[in-house]
Design a protein around this motif. Sequence first.
Motif, short mmCIF file in Angstrom:
data_model
loop_
_atom_site.label_atom_id
_atom_site.label_comp_id
_atom_site.label_asym_id
_atom_site.label_seq_id
_atom_site.Cartn_x
_atom_site.Cartn_y
_atom_site.Cartn_z
N GLY A 1 0.79 -1.28 -0.04
CA GLY A 1 0.05 -0.10 -0.01
C GLY A 1 0.84 1.01 -0.03
N ARG A 2 2.14 1.10 -0.20
CA ARG A 2 2.89 2.24 -0.18
C ARG A 2 2.98 2.95 -1.45
NH1 ARG A 2 8.68 -0.10 1.58
NH2 ARG A 2 9.11 2.03 1.06
N PRO A 3 2.75 4.17 -1.71
CA PRO A 3 2.73 4.96 -3.00
C PRO A 3 4.23 5.24 -3.52
CG PRO A 3 2.38 6.52 -1.05
CD PRO A 3 2.35 5.12 -0.29
N PHE A 4 4.27 5.60 -4.45
CA PHE A 4 5.65 5.86 -4.90
C PHE A 4 5.73 6.90 -6.04
CE2 PHE A 4 4.12 2.85 -8.24
CZ PHE A 4 4.57 3.23 -9.43
N LYS A 5 6.66 7.54 -6.38
CA LYS A 5 6.97 8.72 -7.23
C LYS A 5 8.40 8.47 -8.02
CE LYS A 5 7.44 13.68 -7.44
NZ LYS A 5 6.16 13.92 -8.30
N MET A 6 8.25 8.54 -9.34
CA MET A 6 9.50 8.16 -10.14
C MET A 6 9.45 8.78 -11.19
SD MET A 6 8.75 4.45 -11.72
CE MET A 6 10.30 4.30 -12.46
N GLU A 7 10.59 9.19 -12.08
CA GLU A 7 10.65 9.41 -13.46
C GLU A 7 10.86 8.32 -14.49
OE1 GLU A 7 13.67 12.60 -13.87
OE2 GLU A 7 12.44 14.19 -12.56
N SER B 1 8.14 6.91 -30.36
CA SER B 1 8.95 8.33 -29.87
C SER B 1 8.77 8.01 -28.50
CB SER B 1 8.23 9.50 -30.21
OG SER B 1 7.01 9.78 -29.67
N ILE B 2 9.74 8.78 -27.61
CA ILE B 2 9.93 8.58 -26.16
C ILE B 2 9.36 9.84 -25.42
CG2 ILE B 2 11.35 8.48 -24.05
CD1 ILE B 2 11.38 5.98 -25.95
N LEU B 3 8.38 9.50 -24.42
CA LEU B 3 8.06 10.40 -23.56
C LEU B 3 8.34 10.26 -22.13
CD1 LEU B 3 4.41 11.96 -23.40
CD2 LEU B 3 5.12 10.86 -21.42
N ALA C 1 10.14 17.97 -22.30
CA ALA C 1 10.85 19.26 -22.75
C ALA C 1 12.05 19.34 -21.55
CB ALA C 1 9.83 20.43 -22.68
N ARG C 2 11.81 19.24 -20.27
CA ARG C 2 12.71 19.39 -19.14
C ARG C 2 13.85 18.58 -19.40
NH1 ARG C 2 11.33 17.49 -13.64
NH2 ARG C 2 12.90 16.06 -14.23
N LYS C 3 13.44 17.18 -19.82
CA LYS C 3 14.66 16.47 -20.06
C LYS C 3 15.53 16.65 -21.11
CE LYS C 3 14.28 13.13 -16.67
NZ LYS C 3 15.70 12.95 -15.90
N LYS C 4 14.71 16.73 -22.09
CA LYS C 4 15.66 17.54 -23.45
C LYS C 4 16.76 18.62 -23.18
CE LYS C 4 12.60 15.76 -27.14
NZ LYS C 4 11.59 16.19 -28.27
N ALA C 5 15.95 19.75 -22.37
CA ALA C 5 16.69 20.66 -21.92
C ALA C 5 17.88 20.33 -21.04
CB ALA C 5 16.01 21.61 -21.35
N GLU C 6 17.58 19.38 -20.12
CA GLU C 6 19.04 19.00 -19.06
C GLU C 6 19.65 18.04 -20.16
OE1 GLU C 6 16.66 16.52 -16.52
OE2 GLU C 6 16.01 18.28 -15.20
N ALA C 7 19.33 17.57 -20.89
CA ALA C 7 20.16 16.66 -21.96
C ALA C 7 21.04 17.55 -22.60
CB ALA C 7 19.69 15.67 -22.85
#
Length: 234
Positions: free
Chosen positions: A166-172, A181-183, A211-217
């Motif tokens: 029952g533990r929630p999780f958060k991930m990228e 294509s990748i999202l 968009a953020r991941k592309k900017a970081e890359a």
Amino acid sequence: PSRWRPHGEKPPPRFLAVVGTDDSRKPLESSSRREGLCAAAGNPLVGNQKLIGKFMVYHNAQHLFTDDELKLATTIARQLVQAIQRKRGEDALRESEARMRATVEQATAGVCRCDINGRVTFVNRTLCHMLGYAESELIGKDIEHVTHHDDVKETMHYFRRMIREGRPFKMEKRYVRKDGSILWADVSASAVRGLDGKTQSAVAVIVDITARKKAEAALQRSNELLERRVVERT
């Protein structure tokens, strides 16, 4: 007119009236006789300490109701109250679900609900648009189907732990759109428990961070290029 009031003290269990024997009800007698009613017994329908209706029994001849008849009328009235409250509860639940669905459909983030095996049971329009699928194409699919193969293992690890504990999780993580294509997405998932405390399903909110991941890359590549040039010059 009814002797019971919607509010105030709890109405008495029953009210009896024998048409033609009560002078105070003469105005009602003529209309009752036109309708063929000579005796009546009524039970108030009380739900949540409020009068919500009445259950009436009529005779077309003079009649004194027996205790057994009154007990039967009281039992029927009680069952009617239960049925009315259940119906109102169902209507309120449907209305609540309709409002919630409308809210979810208008959300700017993707929303997905899965069963405990990871099969998709609901997606909103935003998520369909994000992944390029129609709703009918996503319903019934496993979440692994739209997850990038490099992220499947981690995703399922967190998902199974959530279902089990029952533990929630958060991930990228990365999703694979219909066109291949990748999202990139930020995923927040929680378990939905039943009255018995057991997990019945899971709900996830998915925010597009491509968009953020592309900017970081791009920034990372720029920094690496700058470092190489510095090394070359020195």
